[in-house]
Design a protein around this motif. Structure first.
Motif, PDB file in Angstrom:
ATOM      1  N   TRP A  71      14.020  54.382  47.150  1.00 39.28           N
ATOM      2  CA  TRP A  71      13.529  55.503  47.949  1.00 39.28           C
ATOM      3  C   TRP A  71      13.529  56.790  47.118  1.00 39.28           C
ATOM      4  O   TRP A  71      12.558  57.537  47.079  1.00 39.28           O
ATOM      5  CB  TRP A  71      14.456  55.662  49.159  1.00 39.28           C
ATOM      6  CG  TRP A  71      14.023  56.690  50.117  1.00 39.28           C
ATOM      7  CD1 TRP A  71      14.342  58.016  50.115  1.00 39.28           C
ATOM      8  CD2 TRP A  71      13.170  56.483  51.246  1.00 39.28           C
ATOM      9  NE1 TRP A  71      13.748  58.652  51.170  1.00 39.28           N
ATOM     10  CE2 TRP A  71      13.026  57.733  51.886  1.00 39.28           C
ATOM     11  CE3 TRP A  71      12.519  55.361  51.780  1.00 39.28           C
ATOM     12  CZ2 TRP A  71      12.250  57.882  53.035  1.00 39.28           C
ATOM     13  CZ3 TRP A  71      11.758  55.530  52.923  1.00 39.28           C
ATOM     14  CH2 TRP A  71      11.633  56.766  53.537  1.00 39.28           C
ATOM     15  N   HIS A 102      11.201  54.747  65.228  1.00 33.78           N
ATOM     16  CA  HIS A 102      10.657  54.236  63.955  1.00 33.78           C
ATOM     17  C   HIS A 102      10.447  55.376  62.954  1.00 33.78           C
ATOM     18  O   HIS A 102      10.202  55.131  61.782  1.00 33.78           O
ATOM     19  CB  HIS A 102       9.362  53.458  64.182  1.00 33.78           C
ATOM     20  CG  HIS A 102       8.298  54.257  64.852  1.00 33.78           C
ATOM     21  ND1 HIS A 102       7.617  55.258  64.211  1.00 33.78           N
ATOM     22  CD2 HIS A 102       7.819  54.214  66.115  1.00 33.78           C
ATOM     23  CE1 HIS A 102       6.749  55.807  65.062  1.00 33.78           C
ATOM     24  NE2 HIS A 102       6.862  55.190  66.228  1.00 33.78           N
ATOM     25  N   TYR A 103      10.558  56.623  63.411  1.00 34.92           N
ATOM     26  CA  TYR A 103      10.434  57.808  62.530  1.00 34.92           C
ATOM     27  C   TYR A 103       9.176  57.738  61.654  1.00 34.92           C
ATOM     28  O   TYR A 103       9.252  57.958  60.448  1.00 34.92           O
ATOM     29  CB  TYR A 103      11.663  57.957  61.635  1.00 34.92           C
ATOM     30  CG  TYR A 103      12.935  58.347  62.360  1.00 34.92           C
ATOM     31  CD1 TYR A 103      13.349  59.679  62.419  1.00 34.92           C
ATOM     32  CD2 TYR A 103      13.741  57.384  62.964  1.00 34.92           C
ATOM     33  CE1 TYR A 103      14.534  60.033  63.069  1.00 34.92           C
ATOM     34  CE2 TYR A 103      14.915  57.729  63.621  1.00 34.92           C
ATOM     35  CZ  TYR A 103      15.309  59.052  63.670  1.00 34.92           C
ATOM     36  OH  TYR A 103      16.478  59.392  64.304  1.00 34.92           O
ATOM     37  N   GLY A 104       8.059  57.377  62.253  1.00 38.74           N
ATOM     38  CA  GLY A 104       6.800  57.385  61.500  1.00 38.74           C
ATOM     39  C   GLY A 104       6.357  56.007  61.039  1.00 38.74           C
ATOM     40  O   GLY A 104       5.231  55.850  60.580  1.00 38.74           O
ATOM     41  N   GLY A 105       7.239  55.031  61.133  1.00 37.16           N
ATOM     42  CA  GLY A 105       6.834  53.672  60.762  1.00 37.16           C
ATOM     43  C   GLY A 105       7.650  53.128  59.608  1.00 37.16           C
ATOM     44  O   GLY A 105       8.554  53.794  59.102  1.00 37.16           O
ATOM     45  N   TYR A 106       7.322  51.918  59.184  1.00 39.23           N
ATOM     46  CA  TYR A 106       8.106  51.210  58.173  1.00 39.23           C
ATOM     47  C   TYR A 106       8.058  51.937  56.828  1.00 39.23           C
ATOM     48  O   TYR A 106       6.977  52.193  56.289  1.00 39.23           O
ATOM     49  CB  TYR A 106       7.586  49.781  58.011  1.00 39.23           C
ATOM     50  CG  TYR A 106       8.426  48.968  57.068  1.00 39.23           C
ATOM     51  CD1 TYR A 106       9.677  48.496  57.452  1.00 39.23           C
ATOM     52  CD2 TYR A 106       7.993  48.684  55.787  1.00 39.23           C
ATOM     53  CE1 TYR A 106      10.472  47.772  56.594  1.00 39.23           C
ATOM     54  CE2 TYR A 106       8.778  47.956  54.906  1.00 39.23           C
ATOM     55  CZ  TYR A 106      10.016  47.509  55.324  1.00 39.23           C
ATOM     56  OH  TYR A 106      10.799  46.797  54.461  1.00 39.23           O
ATOM     57  N   ARG A 118       6.467  50.835  63.974  1.00 33.95           N
ATOM     58  CA  ARG A 118       5.752  51.188  65.190  1.00 33.95           C
ATOM     59  C   ARG A 118       5.405  49.847  65.804  1.00 33.95           C
ATOM     60  O   ARG A 118       4.687  49.074  65.185  1.00 33.95           O
ATOM     61  CB  ARG A 118       4.415  51.821  64.864  1.00 33.95           C
ATOM     62  CG  ARG A 118       4.430  53.175  64.334  1.00 33.95           C
ATOM     63  CD  ARG A 118       3.014  53.464  63.830  1.00 33.95           C
ATOM     64  NE  ARG A 118       3.024  54.730  63.125  1.00 33.95           N
ATOM     65  CZ  ARG A 118       3.014  55.904  63.732  1.00 33.95           C
ATOM     66  NH1 ARG A 118       2.950  55.973  65.044  1.00 33.95           N
ATOM     67  NH2 ARG A 118       3.065  57.019  63.040  1.00 33.95           N
ATOM     68  N   LYS A 167       8.303  54.853  55.981  1.00 37.67           N
ATOM     69  CA  LYS A 167       7.604  56.140  55.920  1.00 37.67           C
ATOM     70  C   LYS A 167       8.631  57.269  55.735  1.00 37.67           C
ATOM     71  O   LYS A 167       9.748  57.190  56.246  1.00 37.67           O
ATOM     72  CB  LYS A 167       6.801  56.373  57.210  1.00 37.67           C
ATOM     73  CG  LYS A 167       5.571  55.490  57.299  1.00 37.67           C
ATOM     74  CD  LYS A 167       4.506  55.964  56.337  1.00 37.67           C
ATOM     75  CE  LYS A 167       3.198  55.216  56.379  1.00 37.67           C
ATOM     76  NZ  LYS A 167       3.220  53.781  56.532  1.00 37.67           N
ATOM     77  N   PHE A 168       8.236  58.288  55.033  1.00 33.61           N
ATOM     78  CA  PHE A 168       9.127  59.411  54.792  1.00 33.61           C
ATOM     79  C   PHE A 168       9.227  60.302  56.034  1.00 33.61           C
ATOM     80  O   PHE A 168       8.220  60.705  56.593  1.00 33.61           O
ATOM     81  CB  PHE A 168       8.616  60.231  53.606  1.00 33.61           C
ATOM     82  CG  PHE A 168       9.477  61.416  53.305  1.00 33.61           C
ATOM     83  CD1 PHE A 168      10.559  61.295  52.463  1.00 33.61           C
ATOM     84  CD2 PHE A 168       9.220  62.641  53.903  1.00 33.61           C
ATOM     85  CE1 PHE A 168      11.383  62.382  52.205  1.00 33.61           C
ATOM     86  CE2 PHE A 168      10.032  63.735  53.651  1.00 33.61           C
ATOM     87  CZ  PHE A 168      11.114  63.608  52.796  1.00 33.61           C
ATOM     88  N   SER A 169      10.444  60.610  56.459  1.00 33.31           N
ATOM     89  CA  SER A 169      10.651  61.542  57.566  1.00 33.31           C
ATOM     90  C   SER A 169      11.799  62.472  57.184  1.00 33.31           C
ATOM     91  O   SER A 169      12.925  62.025  56.986  1.00 33.31           O
ATOM     92  CB  SER A 169      10.999  60.762  58.840  1.00 33.31           C
ATOM     93  OG  SER A 169      11.719  61.586  59.733  1.00 33.31           O
TER      94      SER A 169
END
Ligand SMILES: *Cc1c(COP(=O)(O)O)cnc(C)c1O
Length: 293
Positions: free
Chosen positions: A283, A216-220, A187, A222-224
């Protein structure tokens, strides 16, 4: 170095994918280019140890450990957090001979201070220091070679952006006229754009560029589930693996832009697969068997 380019098609848009993930064995991706001149410089300075910083799943830690093994240079990784025998990145780093030192988040915040460097020198002796993520002038010089064989084949070039070192090198490529879009995996805001301007000391004026903060799919790290779904579908369709921290976000961004008419038909597109596939094991260990299921 001859780099492989694969062709895919999405909704009548041909996209070339530059496979930095396929260079080398363990030392691959953009990290290969970021480390190249730093290793040469460490040797030049007759320093036999590389010391660097990173999170416990870091591609940079993985690559530095691999580079140390390959070039017969000792490596020390200062890791944020604690050791974990199940963490695949840390286990790999150890297997490459990297010495790991674990520090807490609080101490890690002060990693770039002269006082901390002195502490480290007292403890480990002399070393060649690489910053977290490996971004410095020599890394940028190395990344300016990624597209050196590309010439003017593409109207639009995409890559994922973390610290901005790689894109700073890309926009410094000589004899290239194009538009580069960096997909920020964090983000972010203008500060990253400003940082890239500062990092690129001799940008090529024929290259225009921008950083997109929408994917960014929720940030560094982060699970999406949306992103995981995309990576799985992409692999099924094209047989190319993407990682959930960087390249998945870039490709997801390109497809979204095509879906929403943000890229004109007929534009010649290149996506840079910057590697990072080692991160998938970390991951899956953190979350669940979702990508390789
Ligand atoms: C480190 C990394 C990036 C980000 O590179 P920066 O130079 O920090 O912007 C992008 N993709 C992958 C796969 C990486 O490992």
């Amino acid at each position: 170095m001859q780099l492989q380019t694969d062709k895919i098609v999405y909704k009548d848009f041909p996209i070339d994918i530059l496979r930095l993930d396929l260079i080398g064995d363990k030392l691959q991706g953009n990290k290969y280019f970021k480390l190249k001149y730093n290793i040469a410089e460490a040797k030049n300075q007759k320093l036999d140890t590389l010391l660097t910083f990173g999170g416990a799943f870091s591609n940079h830690i993985y690559a530095t450990a691999a580079a140390g093994k390959e070039h017969d240079i000792k490596t020390i990784g200062i890791i944020r957090g604690e050791d974990n025998p199940n963490n695949p990145t840390l286990q790999f780093a150890k297997s490459m001979g990297m010495q790991l030192e674990f520090i807490n988040r609080e101490a890690y915040q002060h990693r770039a201070t002269p006082a901390f460097e002195t502490t480290l020198k007292n403890k480990f002796g002399n070393f060649y220091l690489l910053p977290e993520g490996g971004t410095n002038d020599l890394a940028i010089q190395g990344c300016a070679e990624i597209l050196s064989g590309i010439k003017n084949k593409y109207d639009r070039i995409f890559l994922p952006v973390g610290t901005g070192g790689t894109i700073a090198g890309i926009i410094s490529t000589q004899e290239l006229k194009t538009h580069v879009t960096g997909i920020s995996v964090l983000r972010g805001d203008d500060t990253l754009t400003k940082a890239i301007k500062g990092l690129a000391k001799s940008p090529n004026a024929d290259i225009t560029w921008d950083v997109n903060f929408n994917f960014h799919y929720g940030g560094y790290a982060k699970f999406s589930s949306k992103l995981i779904e995309f990576i799985r579908k992409f692999y099924k369709e094209y047989n190319i693996m993407l990682d959930p921290i960087y390249t998945g976000k870039m490709m997801g961004g390109i497809f979204f832009m095509i879906d929403h008419d943000k890229i004109e038909p007929g534009k010649k597109i290149l996506a840079i697969h910057t590697g990072g596939l080692q991160g998938i094991d970390g991951w899956e260990y953190r979350f669940e068997k979702i990508i390789k299921a």
